[in-house]
Motif scaffolding. Structure first.
Motif, PDB file in Angstrom:
ATOM      1  N   THR A   1     -55.774  30.826  34.104  1.00 41.66           N
ATOM      2  CA  THR A   1     -57.096  30.671  34.229  1.00 41.66           C
ATOM      3  C   THR A   1     -57.996  31.790  35.014  1.00 41.66           C
ATOM      4  O   THR A   1     -58.981  32.242  34.727  1.00 41.66           O
ATOM      5  CB  THR A   1     -57.424  29.043  34.773  1.00 41.66           C
ATOM      6  OG1 THR A   1     -56.752  28.169  34.081  1.00 41.66           O
ATOM      7  CG2 THR A   1     -58.871  28.836  34.888  1.00 41.66           C
TER       8      THR A   1
ATOM      9  N   GLU B   1     -58.796  34.554  33.114  1.00 42.52           N
ATOM     10  CA  GLU B   1     -59.890  34.806  32.454  1.00 42.52           C
ATOM     11  C   GLU B   1     -61.235  34.735  33.402  1.00 42.52           C
ATOM     12  O   GLU B   1     -62.233  35.245  32.996  1.00 42.52           O
ATOM     13  CB  GLU B   1     -60.090  33.137  31.790  1.00 42.52           C
ATOM     14  CG  GLU B   1     -59.106  33.115  30.426  1.00 42.52           C
ATOM     15  CD  GLU B   1     -59.065  34.207  29.445  1.00 42.52           C
ATOM     16  OE1 GLU B   1     -60.447  34.519  29.022  1.00 42.52           O
ATOM     17  OE2 GLU B   1     -58.068  34.949  29.178  1.00 42.52           O
TER      18      GLU B   1
ATOM     19  N   SER C   1     -69.812  27.129  22.080  1.00 38.75           N
ATOM     20  CA  SER C   1     -69.138  26.730  20.784  1.00 38.75           C
ATOM     21  C   SER C   1     -67.767  26.411  21.426  1.00 38.75           C
ATOM     22  O   SER C   1     -67.157  25.113  20.934  1.00 38.75           O
ATOM     23  CB  SER C   1     -69.046  27.655  19.725  1.00 38.75           C
ATOM     24  OG  SER C   1     -68.461  28.836  20.219  1.00 38.75           O
ATOM     25  N   VAL C   2     -67.036  27.038  22.209  1.00 43.42           N
ATOM     26  CA  VAL C   2     -65.849  26.808  22.969  1.00 43.42           C
ATOM     27  C   VAL C   2     -65.697  25.561  23.664  1.00 43.42           C
ATOM     28  O   VAL C   2     -65.064  24.617  23.318  1.00 43.42           O
ATOM     29  CB  VAL C   2     -65.304  27.985  23.739  1.00 43.42           C
ATOM     30  CG1 VAL C   2     -63.988  27.651  24.350  1.00 43.42           C
ATOM     31  CG2 VAL C   2     -64.928  29.321  22.761  1.00 43.42           C
ATOM     32  N   ILE C   3     -66.809  25.356  24.276  1.00 42.57           N
ATOM     33  CA  ILE C   3     -66.990  23.936  25.239  1.00 42.57           C
ATOM     34  C   ILE C   3     -67.248  22.811  24.190  1.00 42.57           C
ATOM     35  O   ILE C   3     -66.372  21.768  24.546  1.00 42.57           O
ATOM     36  CB  ILE C   3     -68.018  23.986  26.340  1.00 42.57           C
ATOM     37  CG1 ILE C   3     -67.644  24.963  27.538  1.00 42.57           C
ATOM     38  CG2 ILE C   3     -68.113  22.535  26.873  1.00 42.57           C
ATOM     39  CD1 ILE C   3     -68.933  25.516  28.075  1.00 42.57           C
TER      40      ILE C   3
ATOM     41  N   ALA D   1     -65.913  22.552  21.268  1.00 39.41           N
ATOM     42  CA  ALA D   1     -64.631  22.693  20.364  1.00 39.41           C
ATOM     43  C   ALA D   1     -63.762  21.857  21.225  1.00 39.41           C
ATOM     44  O   ALA D   1     -63.048  20.878  20.889  1.00 39.41           O
ATOM     45  CB  ALA D   1     -64.233  23.818  19.796  1.00 39.41           C
ATOM     46  N   HIS D   2     -63.862  22.117  22.514  1.00 41.85           N
ATOM     47  CA  HIS D   2     -62.819  21.393  23.349  1.00 41.85           C
ATOM     48  C   HIS D   2     -63.221  19.962  23.689  1.00 41.85           C
ATOM     49  O   HIS D   2     -62.336  19.036  23.580  1.00 41.85           O
ATOM     50  CB  HIS D   2     -62.796  22.061  24.893  1.00 41.85           C
ATOM     51  CG  HIS D   2     -61.831  22.993  24.789  1.00 41.85           C
ATOM     52  ND1 HIS D   2     -62.203  24.299  24.903  1.00 41.85           N
ATOM     53  CD2 HIS D   2     -60.281  23.418  24.814  1.00 41.85           C
ATOM     54  CE1 HIS D   2     -61.203  25.160  24.889  1.00 41.85           C
ATOM     55  NE2 HIS D   2     -59.965  24.529  24.972  1.00 41.85           N
ATOM     56  N   ALA D   3     -64.575  19.637  23.575  1.00 36.33           N
ATOM     57  CA  ALA D   3     -65.034  18.130  23.888  1.00 36.33           C
ATOM     58  C   ALA D   3     -64.778  17.368  22.536  1.00 36.33           C
ATOM     59  O   ALA D   3     -64.024  16.164  23.019  1.00 36.33           O
ATOM     60  CB  ALA D   3     -66.669  18.278  24.207  1.00 36.33           C
ATOM     61  N   ARG D   4     -64.673  18.105  21.458  1.00 33.15           N
ATOM     62  CA  ARG D   4     -64.435  17.292  20.176  1.00 33.15           C
ATOM     63  C   ARG D   4     -62.824  16.966  20.139  1.00 33.15           C
ATOM     64  O   ARG D   4     -62.527  15.891  19.844  1.00 33.15           O
ATOM     65  CB  ARG D   4     -64.949  18.226  18.936  1.00 33.15           C
ATOM     66  CG  ARG D   4     -64.790  17.375  17.717  1.00 33.15           C
ATOM     67  CD  ARG D   4     -65.344  18.008  16.532  1.00 33.15           C
ATOM     68  NE  ARG D   4     -64.333  19.055  15.890  1.00 33.15           N
ATOM     69  CZ  ARG D   4     -63.570  20.124  16.339  1.00 33.15           C
ATOM     70  NH1 ARG D   4     -63.798  20.628  17.040  1.00 33.15           N
ATOM     71  NH2 ARG D   4     -63.034  21.201  15.874  1.00 33.15           N
ATOM     72  N   ILE D   5     -62.191  17.973  20.580  1.00 31.37           N
ATOM     73  CA  ILE D   5     -60.842  17.636  20.614  1.00 31.37           C
ATOM     74  C   ILE D   5     -60.158  16.519  21.494  1.00 31.37           C
ATOM     75  O   ILE D   5     -59.506  15.721  21.168  1.00 31.37           O
ATOM     76  CB  ILE D   5     -60.073  19.354  20.660  1.00 31.37           C
ATOM     77  CG1 ILE D   5     -60.318  20.244  19.455  1.00 31.37           C
ATOM     78  CG2 ILE D   5     -58.457  18.821  20.817  1.00 31.37           C
ATOM     79  CD1 ILE D   5     -59.883  21.578  19.641  1.00 31.37           C
ATOM     80  N   TYR D   6     -60.871  16.777  22.613  1.00 31.55           N
ATOM     81  CA  TYR D   6     -60.315  15.759  23.812  1.00 31.55           C
ATOM     82  C   TYR D   6     -60.796  14.393  23.348  1.00 31.55           C
ATOM     83  O   TYR D   6     -60.095  13.422  23.460  1.00 31.55           O
ATOM     84  CB  TYR D   6     -60.913  16.037  24.924  1.00 31.55           C
ATOM     85  CG  TYR D   6     -60.209  17.349  25.731  1.00 31.55           C
ATOM     86  CD1 TYR D   6     -58.892  17.623  25.794  1.00 31.55           C
ATOM     87  CD2 TYR D   6     -60.819  18.266  26.207  1.00 31.55           C
ATOM     88  CE1 TYR D   6     -58.268  18.505  26.258  1.00 31.55           C
ATOM     89  CE2 TYR D   6     -60.303  19.333  26.857  1.00 31.55           C
ATOM     90  CZ  TYR D   6     -59.188  19.587  26.816  1.00 31.55           C
ATOM     91  OH  TYR D   6     -58.353  20.739  27.397  1.00 31.55           O
TER      92      TYR D   6
END
Length: 189
Positions: free
Chosen positions: A102, A105, A173-175, A177-182
């Protein structure tokens, strides 16, 4: 130098002595040690007020640094750390082992040149979409005691831009996508 939480995968305290050659002959050589506050207290037995200043003073004297400053952060609140981190010329990530980081990044986000060991997939993470010769980031062999100082000097003497992010890696969009996956993983579609 990022000591983070000073866990088993951090080789930081051992590397501090190996960084001393960086300061010799370099005017204005400042060392910042970034460490999670509770890990520092646990490791040094220091209370919040004492802060381990005697250890920092020892490092400054022994290493020939113009200044050594301990930068402690709270693990759940990195916001106060970001300006200090962004002001670094180079950040040493002293991992013994790691797959990804992390903090690597964060170096990219803040434009800081990292110096990291040849372990895990750190090289692939940093240079994921670029030619290593064109961008910042120095890799050292953790088995070679002089390698980290050589890598830091190279990063300081030949500053380059950090590699760009992968095309289309829009943070929003990354955030999302993570929210959707979680949410899906938790069964809350």
């Amino acid at each position: 130098m990022l000591l983070e939480r000073m866990g088993e995968n951090i080789d930081g305290p051992e590397l501090l002595d190996q960084l001393a050659p960086v300061a010799h002959g370099r005017r204005g050589a400042h060392l910042r040690i970034v460490v999670e506050a509770q890990a520092w207290r646990d490791a040094c037995g220091e209370d919040r007020e004492a802060g381990g200043h005697h250890l920092v003073a020892e490092l400054a004297a022994e290493g020939g640094w113009e200044s050594v400053r301990l930068v402690r952060y709270e693990s759940l609140d990195l916001a106060p750390l970001l300006p200090e981190f962004a002001a670094l010329d180079v950040c040493v990530l002293p991992y013994r082992f790691a797959t990804h980081s992390t903090w690597l990044e964060l170096c990219r986000d803040l434009g800081v040149s990292p110096v990291f060991p040849a372990v895990g997939f750190l090289r692939e993470q940093w240079f994921d979409c670029c030619d290593p010769g064109d961008h910042s980031g120095e890799i050292y062999d953790p088995r070679d005691p002089s390698a980290v100082a050589v890598a830091v000097r190279a990063a300081l003497e030949n500053p380059r831009a950090v590699p760009p992010r992968v095309a289309g890696a829009d943070p929003t969009s990354v955030i999302a996508a993570h929210a959707r996956i979680y949410a899906e993983a938790a069964g809350r579609r």
